[in-house]
Scaffold this motif. Structure first.
Motif, PDB file in Angstrom:
ATOM      1  N   PHE B  57       0.812  -1.220   0.000  1.00 19.66           N
ATOM      2  CA  PHE B  57       0.000   0.000   0.000  1.00 19.66           C
ATOM      3  C   PHE B  57       0.850   1.277   0.000  1.00 19.66           C
ATOM      4  CE2 PHE B  57      -3.262  -3.028   1.316  1.00 19.66           C
ATOM      5  CZ  PHE B  57      -4.254  -2.693   0.408  1.00 19.66           C
ATOM      6  N   ARG B  60       0.823   2.081  -3.447  1.00 24.12           N
ATOM      7  CA  ARG B  60      -0.466   2.226  -4.100  1.00 24.12           C
ATOM      8  C   ARG B  60      -1.319   3.379  -3.575  1.00 24.12           C
ATOM      9  NH1 ARG B  60      -2.914  -1.984  -7.101  1.00 24.12           N
ATOM     10  NH2 ARG B  60      -1.204  -3.215  -7.951  1.00 24.12           N
ATOM     11  N   LEU B  61      -1.083   3.715  -2.309  1.00 23.82           N
ATOM     12  CA  LEU B  61      -2.014   4.630  -1.636  1.00 23.82           C
ATOM     13  C   LEU B  61      -1.232   5.818  -1.118  1.00 23.82           C
ATOM     14  CD1 LEU B  61      -5.031   4.642  -0.327  1.00 23.82           C
ATOM     15  CD2 LEU B  61      -3.814   3.881   1.728  1.00 23.82           C
ATOM     16  N   ALA B  66      -4.645   8.426   2.554  1.00 19.12           N
ATOM     17  CA  ALA B  66      -4.777   7.554   3.725  1.00 19.12           C
ATOM     18  C   ALA B  66      -4.840   8.319   5.033  1.00 19.12           C
ATOM     19  CB  ALA B  66      -3.591   6.578   3.771  1.00 19.12           C
ATOM     20  N   GLN B  67      -4.286   9.544   5.046  1.00 17.33           N
ATOM     21  CA  GLN B  67      -4.066  10.306   6.288  1.00 17.33           C
ATOM     22  C   GLN B  67      -3.066   9.585   7.195  1.00 17.33           C
ATOM     23  OE1 GLN B  67      -6.386  12.524   9.940  1.00 17.33           O
ATOM     24  NE2 GLN B  67      -7.588  12.092   8.136  1.00 17.33           N
ATOM     25  N   ARG B  68      -3.371   8.338   7.577  1.00 23.76           N
ATOM     26  CA  ARG B  68      -2.425   7.476   8.288  1.00 23.76           C
ATOM     27  C   ARG B  68      -2.423   6.138   7.556  1.00 23.76           C
ATOM     28  NH1 ARG B  68      -1.540  11.811  10.370  1.00 23.76           N
ATOM     29  NH2 ARG B  68      -1.253  12.227  12.605  1.00 23.76           N
ATOM     30  N   ARG B  69      -1.244   5.706   7.072  1.00 25.30           N
ATOM     31  CA  ARG B  69      -1.174   4.437   6.339  1.00 25.30           C
ATOM     32  C   ARG B  69      -0.841   3.323   7.328  1.00 25.30           C
ATOM     33  NH1 ARG B  69       2.788   5.373   3.259  1.00 25.30           N
ATOM     34  NH2 ARG B  69       1.975   6.376   1.382  1.00 25.30           N
ATOM     35  N   VAL B  70      -1.904   2.814   7.937  1.00 25.03           N
ATOM     36  CA  VAL B  70      -1.738   1.866   9.032  1.00 25.03           C
ATOM     37  C   VAL B  70      -2.411   0.535   8.711  1.00 25.03           C
ATOM     38  CG1 VAL B  70      -2.252   1.411  11.473  1.00 25.03           C
ATOM     39  CG2 VAL B  70      -1.637   3.721  10.739  1.00 25.03           C
ATOM     40  N   ILE B  71      -1.623  -0.541   8.871  1.00 29.82           N
ATOM     41  CA  ILE B  71      -2.170  -1.894   8.766  1.00 29.82           C
ATOM     42  C   ILE B  71      -2.625  -2.283  10.168  1.00 29.82           C
ATOM     43  CG2 ILE B  71      -1.655  -4.291   8.146  1.00 29.82           C
ATOM     44  CD1 ILE B  71      -1.380  -2.278   5.805  1.00 29.82           C
ATOM     45  N   MET B  72      -3.935  -2.423  10.351  1.00 30.56           N
ATOM     46  CA  MET B  72      -4.473  -2.732  11.680  1.00 30.56           C
ATOM     47  C   MET B  72      -4.307  -4.224  11.986  1.00 30.56           C
ATOM     48  SD  MET B  72      -8.133  -0.803  11.096  1.00 30.56           S
ATOM     49  CE  MET B  72      -8.539  -0.483  12.812  1.00 30.56           C
TER      50      MET B  72
ATOM     51  N   ASP C   9      -7.302  -4.877  -6.116  1.00 27.66           N
ATOM     52  CA  ASP C   9      -7.368  -4.363  -4.752  1.00 27.66           C
ATOM     53  C   ASP C   9      -8.211  -5.264  -3.860  1.00 27.66           C
ATOM     54  OD1 ASP C   9      -5.680  -2.263  -4.921  1.00 27.66           O
ATOM     55  OD2 ASP C   9      -7.199  -0.697  -4.699  1.00 27.66           O
ATOM     56  N   MET C  16      -5.369  -9.518   3.041  1.00 30.03           N
ATOM     57  CA  MET C  16      -5.116  -8.776   4.272  1.00 30.03           C
ATOM     58  C   MET C  16      -5.939  -9.353   5.414  1.00 30.03           C
ATOM     59  SD  MET C  16      -5.618  -4.695   4.869  1.00 30.03           S
ATOM     60  CE  MET C  16      -4.131  -3.884   4.388  1.00 30.03           C
ATOM     61  N   GLY C  20      -5.126 -11.455   9.216  1.00 31.41           N
ATOM     62  CA  GLY C  20      -5.521 -10.859  10.498  1.00 31.41           C
ATOM     63  C   GLY C  20      -5.345  -9.354  10.523  1.00 31.41           C
ATOM     64  N   ALA C  21      -5.455  -8.737   9.341  1.00 30.71           N
ATOM     65  CA  ALA C  21      -5.197  -7.296   9.282  1.00 30.71           C
ATOM     66  C   ALA C  21      -6.336  -6.570   8.573  1.00 30.71           C
ATOM     67  CB  ALA C  21      -3.873  -7.039   8.575  1.00 30.71           C
ATOM     68  N   ALA C  22      -6.338  -5.265   8.712  1.00 29.54           N
ATOM     69  CA  ALA C  22      -7.345  -4.432   8.047  1.00 29.54           C
ATOM     70  C   ALA C  22      -6.758  -3.055   7.811  1.00 29.54           C
ATOM     71  CB  ALA C  22      -8.602  -4.341   8.908  1.00 29.54           C
ATOM     72  N   PRO C  23      -7.285  -2.338   6.826  1.00 31.77           N
ATOM     73  CA  PRO C  23      -6.736  -1.014   6.495  1.00 31.77           C
ATOM     74  C   PRO C  23      -7.364   0.063   7.387  1.00 31.77           C
ATOM     75  CG  PRO C  23      -8.410  -1.639   4.888  1.00 31.77           C
ATOM     76  CD  PRO C  23      -8.358  -2.740   5.904  1.00 31.77           C
ATOM     77  N   LEU C  24      -6.559   0.759   8.167  1.00 34.55           N
ATOM     78  CA  LEU C  24      -7.105   1.812   9.034  1.00 34.55           C
ATOM     79  C   LEU C  24      -7.821   2.872   8.212  1.00 34.55           C
ATOM     80  CD1 LEU C  24      -7.383   3.100  11.876  1.00 34.55           C
ATOM     81  CD2 LEU C  24      -5.259   4.304  11.429  1.00 34.55           C
ATOM     82  N   TRP C  25      -7.295   3.130   7.013  1.00 32.82           N
ATOM     83  CA  TRP C  25      -7.887   4.212   6.218  1.00 32.82           C
ATOM     84  C   TRP C  25      -9.344   3.956   5.840  1.00 32.82           C
ATOM     85  CZ3 TRP C  25      -3.542   1.363   4.994  1.00 32.82           C
ATOM     86  CH2 TRP C  25      -3.672   0.407   3.982  1.00 32.82           C
ATOM     87  N   LEU C  28     -11.097   4.876   9.642  1.00 27.99           N
ATOM     88  CA  LEU C  28     -10.719   6.059  10.412  1.00 27.99           C
ATOM     89  C   LEU C  28     -11.926   6.875  10.870  1.00 27.99           C
ATOM     90  CD1 LEU C  28      -7.928   6.997  11.269  1.00 27.99           C
ATOM     91  CD2 LEU C  28      -7.822   8.445   9.251  1.00 27.99           C
TER      92      LEU C  28
END
Lengths: 348, 348, 348, 348
Positions: B57, B60-61, B66-72, C9, C16, C20-25, C28
């Motif tokens: 990402f 890509r992003l 994204a503001q914050r490019r964070v993988i949760m 995508d 993803m 066990g992950a997710a995009p914070l964007w 948010l």
């Protein structure tokens, strides 16, 4: 009960005294002053004068005879019992190569700030704590401690104690260690090694220890780093410059319940604003030269000198040099006064 | 008011519901469990899998999008709303050379633990705080913060937040900074430089700041020193090894009111005893390899992996290596539970 | 590890999720709201409607079947799990002459505020505590308690608990008392008799008890005296009138770590200013009639009614009568939010 | 700097003295005692003897001359400056019908415990506080206070102050009120009326007041109720019987930072176990007859007598009557010693 003979006031006052009483109206002015007036006076002790005395007795008086070979800094206003300011004491202790001062403990809280020498350690509750110039060692009330010199040089340190306060409050206990000196039971310097770096607290110690000092030694190497790290990027206090308090890691407060220890840096040319506080303090000059002005009188200090500023005297500090820092270690009874609701200050 | 028609229980329960009421006796078993049963499950995230997503990402992003490019890191038991354990969140944030993430602030408390990269800083309330691997940066609730990459390498850090708790308690506020990013108003890294060395607290700050983090950055250089300094001279905890809490210098407590951050070292061959606690925690492996066993199941971790242990699950930790230390950074909601009288533990 | 297929995508987001992950964007906006929005809604429960339900089941459902015969006040926005506001519960418990509700204990903190009846007591950790209208009884977390009716009248009280908070934080434990009901082991009402008069604390108890409630019962007789004693000589708060907090005698703080209990008097014609706070509260009308306005909507209350005001809703209170006081008992989660640094308010 | 002349020890010690120094080795034994030895001695004052003195001067000395007409209870060991025990003072103040004692304030904390009389009030910071036998009135440090007698009887009360401590620590300030006496600015007795009943704290006062006493008057009517309410259902302390501390409602601690005030009841035939503590205390007999044994010597007390037990003396209390309670009001410096980490006790 004798009946009061009203014929003569004097006789009534005598009878009053016999009955364990006194008239407040004859004491009011003495007991309730408009503002505090310390028995102690501002005073400066020159290190060379004290050092010479220390060395003199180092050669004349064995540590066995002296138990502690300490030159007391006695305030001219506080001779009997001797003290440096109302609740605090300062002394210079000298230990010679090969000597050891026997273990004892007392209710009074103590610290040492090392001035010169090497190869020395204090055993505190079984932990050997090594001492180098600039180090601040704590011996909290009722901790066993004995001193050992395994190096080659004369060692002198500043002893700070609150025995004047403890004695005033009639809370002093004292005990000699049964076997002269303690055998080490803890890893050397462990209390410092566990706690001095990175503001990290050992979780396995489960919070503040029930008793005893939080850290055995706040080493000069770290203190120096703190001073350097701030560099010229903090204004600090207009009265005391860039001044830090040695902190108890478990509370964030003073290292001893009755004494706050501090290190302060006066930048070249620093001229502090005046300040007045009910707390009294004692300062030891680590390096540099300057002046403390108390109630309008100047006291010029240099390296290793000690000066005392009793409570409610107006003082200001200045660094005489245009190019060199002055660094001062000091200690104050501010935490004791604050704990009792008696701290007050007036900023100039 | 309708009169209750007693002919049919069902009708009474319907009427009860219409009146905004329900029978406790039909809910008792669900509301009062014998012991806690977390919605979250124990889980391990492998760093390479997450890193690959992050890099994908990153290409890509844009950071603007994204503001914050964070993988949760989403716990399989906590998908909606997403969280890592009940009150805490973990995410991997990636910032690329030249990027800057705009300033905002939120009630949620946050920290960052740096995994890789250099040349990056976060501006927190006007102070630029530089970030290097192993550093712990704090952004307490309601502090403005934006991130800047002026270096050459991919930078990834672990973001820890308590937004699940803040949202659960319906106390969340959020605000964008008017001008995108903050202009520096304080000397760089001053909050760290003033407070990280020698357990010294700046007296001129007059005690604990009213708001905000106590220290901007607990740098790895100091943390590493703490671990090394203890050497093999402390047993630490039988459950967690040599484990330190990052301390708030003004209180001696946790760095954030709801989160305790810790660093721990499991010596070669360490096999921890089992422990169960109501607190939940998340761990990030700084180095080494080992296993966390939760409720009898093993999760093998390696460098940079993250694992979550929800409350009241029995866990134990072991270091697989006979020669290398394992070092783990972790964070826990223990201070929040203690503040509410809800912390309980059982030691095996 | 599967390599990410960058063609789509959607496929990446699926992968993803598998990791066990997710995009914070993509989350948010949902996780960081501009300001709190409670799931609970403002609500008013009319006492007669609830009382009728309580009496209906008093005749239909034995206490043995019910364990606790409680009509839950379920917020329309908090049906599953049922709660009254986010962290607090209100219920009406009915106990009939001759009944006894068996002993149990739970982590959740509880209190009872007595509405009607007499001849009833609760045994708390071996102490029988008698209950009369207006009394506030405490059962702190993990204290054994059972209820006994030895009088002649229907008894109804308001039960307040923090189980929604305890369950949210996954810290709930529950246990049934082995023998059904407790035998008294302490003098009746001793915790109240020792502590309710004259702000005197029993020295022989040596400070705050390690666990348990500070006082068993804050009796109405004393509460009434406090209200009367202030008479018209205190303005009180412009928002809440003459409002008192029931205090923990050992700390001066709230009676339970997560709940503040309060009694307030709105003088005739009182029209409170609006106020908004992150805390949620529940109110029970002891006497009088008036209105609570929440977000512009009026809810008219009378004797024994209960109303709930969730956090961050603007509310104001008024007393409709020109001649009679209104007296309201209320409880709030303010201490829990303050303990976590999450309390915020805005005064109109 | 003179060079030390080593020929004679005496000359060196003289030179040492000239340099502001002294040898610790010659003082060690006096400064560090094995255990505390109070300057004060145990002492008993008979009320009739003091009352006669008070009345004598009530007729001879105007309140204008005396400012405060107080018979000081001077410990035989503490004559100059006069005190009752090391840090505390006791005096009997007499005020005659029609008199008023002008307003002043001082750093020293003060209380009054009323012995006889009626129709008297003290204005404290603008609030008129009425005084009846058995009432405990507080005047915390730096609160304005003046006394007024509008009744018909001789009024005598016990004055307790900590001026010996305040003076010892050189923190005393004193000021006369500009206009002689204060005009009331608060509703009469409001601080008591707002806080004495039901352990309820006024929420609108927003926590502990920044300064000043927590409650103006702890009235005897409530204190008596507390004693009666416990009845024979509490064992109390084996040393001090059923003993209560007057509590600060905002903290649960002592009413003044340096003084704990207590009321205690020795049941008929009570024979207390011996106890030794670093704290000193002063007791005033409210009713009954008995004995305090200090270091093996008996002091028999009756109604209104006062006795002093200095720190670290072993004492025990007994009630001589087989049928009547003895009730004693006492005050101790325990909170001051605890705040400084200097409290220690030994229970027999």
């Amino acid at each position: 009960m004798t009946t009061i003979n009203a014929d003569s006031d004097d006789q009534v006052y005598e009878e009053m005294s016999r009955r364990g009483a006194a008239p407040l109206w004859r004491h009011l002015g003495n007991l309730f002053l408009d503002e505090p007036k310390s028995a102690a006076v501002p005073h400066l002790w020159k290190y060379p004068e004290l050092r010479e005395l220390a060395l003199h007795f180092a050669g004349r008086l064995s540590i066995e005879e002296a138990q502690r070979r300490v030159i007391m800094l006695v305030n001219p206003g506080l001779q009997d019992p001797p003290a440096t300011v109302n609740t605090l004491f300062a002394g210079l202790q000298v230990l010679m190569p090969g000597e050891q001062a026997p273990a004892h403990r007392h209710t009074a809280n103590a610290f040492r700030f090392i001035i010169e020498g090497s190869g020395v350690y204090t055993t505190v509750d079984g932990e050997r704590v090594h001492m180098n110039p600039g180090d601040l060692l704590l011996t909290a009330g009722w901790q066993w401690h004995d001193h050992h010199h395994e190096g080659d040089d004369v060692t002198i340190w500043l002893d700070g104690l609150d025995y004047p306060l403890v004695n005033m409050l009639e809370c002093g206990f004292f005990e000699l260690f049964p076997d002269g000196v303690q055998a080490p039971t803890e890893p050397d310097d462990i209390s410092t090694r566990q706690m001095i770096h990175g503001r990290l607290n050992p979780v396995w110690m489960n919070g503040r220890p029930a008793a005893g000092r939080p850290i055995g030694n706040y080493p000069w190497a770290e203190t120096e780093k703190a001073l350097a790290s701030v560099a010229d990027n903090a204004d600090g206090s207009a009265h005391d410059g860039v001044i830090f308090e040695y902190a108890n890691p478990w509370t964030g407060g003073a290292v001893l319940p009755t004494i706050s220890c501090r290190i302060q840096r006066l930048r070249p040319g620093f001229a502090g604003k005046p300040r007045q506080q009910t707390a009294s303090f004692i300062s030891h000059v680590v390096r540099g030269e300057g002046t403390v002005t108390v109630d309008g009188r100047d006291y010029d200090w240099g390296r290793n000198d000690v000066f005392a500023v009793p409570g409610w005297h107006e003082y200001s500090l200045s660094n005489a040099s245009a190019s060199q820092d002055a660094v001062i270690f000091s200690y104050s009874n501010e935490p004791a006064l604050r704990a009792l609701g008696l701290y007050r200050e007036q900023l100039g």
